[in-house]
Enzyme design. Structure first.
Site, short mmCIF file in Angstrom:
data_model
loop_
_atom_site.label_atom_id
_atom_site.label_comp_id
_atom_site.label_asym_id
_atom_site.label_seq_id
_atom_site.Cartn_x
_atom_site.Cartn_y
_atom_site.Cartn_z
CB ILE A 66 5.74 -1.65 0.80
CG1 ILE A 66 5.93 -0.40 -0.08
CG2 ILE A 66 6.88 -2.61 0.57
CD1 ILE A 66 7.14 0.42 0.32
CD GLU A 67 1.89 3.13 -0.73
OE1 GLU A 67 0.83 3.11 -0.09
OE2 GLU A 67 2.72 4.04 -0.63
CB SER A 68 -2.25 -2.03 -1.59
OG SER A 68 -1.66 -2.41 -2.84
#
Length: 583
Positions: free
Chosen positions: A192-194
């Protein structure tokens, strides 16, 4: 147990004189053998249960998980292979578990033992199952989870790319998470970050799979300069991220609050908690008033967790990832070309950059005596062997002190490098002349001893009139290098040098940079310029999540600096949904 069983039979026989007198010696031996066989079966069952129980009993609640059918009869050594993994979480069978099958006949106790063994073996082969076994965060009850489940499940290609990228890094991250006793949901956080893109760069200047902003990265010792950005270093950034998450968990006492603080900062979460406390309101994650992104952060992770745990429920197919290391660490010289590392490891350059994304330049220039690189585990020893036998220079780049007012196309021609590549390597814009004296990285002109490499930070340039100009030519079907050179009034050698080409072969669609003389004011020059302009058709590209200017530039075979110029951008920040002009 067999001995006890036999003694009990013997004792029973002694208590019955009639039975004692009628028991034939052969029958006695048969009873003894039966006792031993029965004991062995019970012992096998007991041994299996004690081993599994001593290492956690796992109940598979996921109907999509089906143990692989294994032919233990044809592979009697499989247990020894698993024993060799005992030092990892992925090989947790007890040391004394050994199965030897001498024929194809098994009794019910053996079948029970074999089934349990198969489940354990399959669990060890599949990294996803290992992750599922380590879940320890309470499930989020937010209604926002459904929204994110729909978003991901409606984009199966996106999920597939994300999972494919993750397979390089996931085993290492799971190992590090488990060493610290953290929930394995943390290993899903880069999704979900990258989207597990090590080159991901956000509008807030966050970078890497863990998306560290510059200040937080520096706080955790992640070096950032012209040569390297360790926010993208897989092992260093993972260590920093897990340390930070543990710190946040200790501060707030709950993993959902720790995750929220990782996204918004501990100050934002601390103030939100204090605000609710003063109002007499609950201070759990769901009760806090938070920015939209942070409010969606934990539900988004929950959505990813649900998809990875039960992919078939969402119409997705998640490929199995082997529960074995993908990469190994190797020691390399402090200064070495990235392409040479890939060559010595016998891998492609893209694979090297995927494992070592902190290096932006074609040359690695460490201030230490040696450096640590990551290579695919099967390529590590190949690299060590080839490096030991390699006798040519390790560096094919040098520094060049560009003077104020010097033209970039002249520098590119002087060192036989494509002008667009010169700009990319040195983070230069597409303008014409150097505004002030600047140190540049250029290809080596000879095999002399390498000079110390330094770079001046300010690489700004300005435009001044010139007697030469560089035009671009898009090769059309049927064109050859000789005809292109003749059309522009230059030599084939000049075109080869300007574009860093080894031979004169060209293909349709290929873009060439050609330096032509302005002063002649020839018809050819005018025609070439107009022809070049006519061939510069504009395209519009919509930025996708995980895209960077660098990846888009590579995709369309253009320079990052040109992308910025065409779209009037002064920074490298882009966001999903934005439209970029590509010429």
């Amino acid at each position: 147990m067999g001995t006890q069983f036999f003694l009990r039979i013997g004792q029973s026989i002694k208590t019955s004189d009639a039975l004692s007198r009628t028991l034939h010696p052969k029958l006695f031996i048969s009873v003894f053998a039966a006792a031993i066989m029965f004991s062995a079966a019970l012992h096998a069952e007991q041994n299996t249960i004690s081993n599994v129980a001593g290492d956690e009993i796992i109940i598979f609640a996921d109907d999509t998980f089906k143990p692989v059918v294994r032919d233990l009869g044809s592979k009697p050594e499989v247990s020894k292979e698993l024993q060799s993994q005992k030092n990892t979480r992925g090989g947790r069978l007890a040391d004394n578990l050994e199965i030897t099958i001498k024929d194809n006949k098994v009794n019910s106790a053996d079948e029970t033992s074999t089934t349990l063994f198969d489940q354990q073996a399959t669990q060890h082969d599949d990294l996803w199952q290992r992750i599922k076994n380590g879940y320890a965060m309470p499930d989020s009850t937010s209604a926002l989870t459904n929204k994110h489940e729909d978003w991901y499940s409606s984009r199966p290609d996106y999920v597939q790319r994300m999972v494919e990228r993750s397979q390089r890094y996931l085993f290492h991250i799971v190992e590090e998470v488990e060493k610290r006793g953290m929930p394995t949901e943390v290993a899903l956080l880069p999704m979900i970050e990258s989207a597990y893109n090590p080159k991901a760069y956000s509008k807030s200047s966050a970078s890497g799979i863990w998306q560290f902003i510059p200040s937080t990265g520096k706080h955790f010792g992640l070096k950032q300069n012209w040569w390297v950005d360790n926010r993208r270093n897989i092992t260093m950034a993972t260590d920093a991220a897990l340390t930070y998450l543990q710190k946040l968990h200790a501060m707030f006492g709950a993993w959902d609050l720790a995750l929220a603080a990782y996204n918004a900062g501990e100050g934002t979460i601390g103030r939100a908690i204090e605000r609710n406390r003063k109002l007499g309101l609950p201070t759990d994650y769901e009760s806090l008033t938070l920015p939209d992104e942070t409010r969606n952060y934990v539900p988004k992770l929950q959505a990813v967790k649900n998809l990875m745990t039960h992919p078939s429920n969402y119409g997705l197919k998640i490929p199995t990832i082997a529960n074995t290391p993908y990469f190994a660490k190797v020691t390399a010289p402090a200064r070495i070309d990235t392409h040479l590392v890939a060559k010595l490891a016998e891998i492609n350059h893209e694979e090297f950059l995927a494992l070592n994304p902190s290096y932006d330049r074609p040359l690695i220039n460490s201030e230490h005596e040696s450096l640590e690189l990551l290579l695919p585990i099967m390529a590590a020893q190949t690299f060590r062997t080839n490096l030991a036998n390699y006798e040519k220079p390790l560096v094919n780049w040098q520094t060049y002190q560009a003077k104020r007012g010097e033209r970039m196309d002249t520098i590119a021609s002087k060192f036989g490098i494509n002008l667009a590549q010169l700009r990319d390597v040195n983070d230069l814009s597409s303008q014409a002349k150097m505004k002030k004296s600047t140190t540049l990285l250029v290809p080596k002109a000879d095999d002399n001893e390498n000079t110390p490499l330094t770079v001046i930070e300010d690489n700004s340039v300005d435009i001044e009139p010139s007697s030469k100009q560089t035009v671009t030519h898009k090769v059309k079907k049927g064109e050859v290098m000789q005809s292109i050179a003749k059309y522009y009034g230059v030599s084939v050698k000049q075109i080869l040098a300007a574009n860093s080409l080894r031979n004169s072969k060209v293909k349709a669609g290929q873009v060439l940079s050609i330096e032509v003389a302005d002063a002649k004011n020839s018809d050819n020059t005018k025609k070439s310029a107009s022809k070049s302009n006519a061939s510069d058709k504009k395209k519009t590209y919509i930025v996708r999540r995980g895209d960077t200017l660098h990846s888009i530039a590579e995709k369309f075979d253009v320079a990052v600096a040109d992308l910025k110029r065409w779209n009037k951008k002064s920074s490298s920040h882009i966001k999903p949904g934005a439209k970029l002009i590509i010429q």
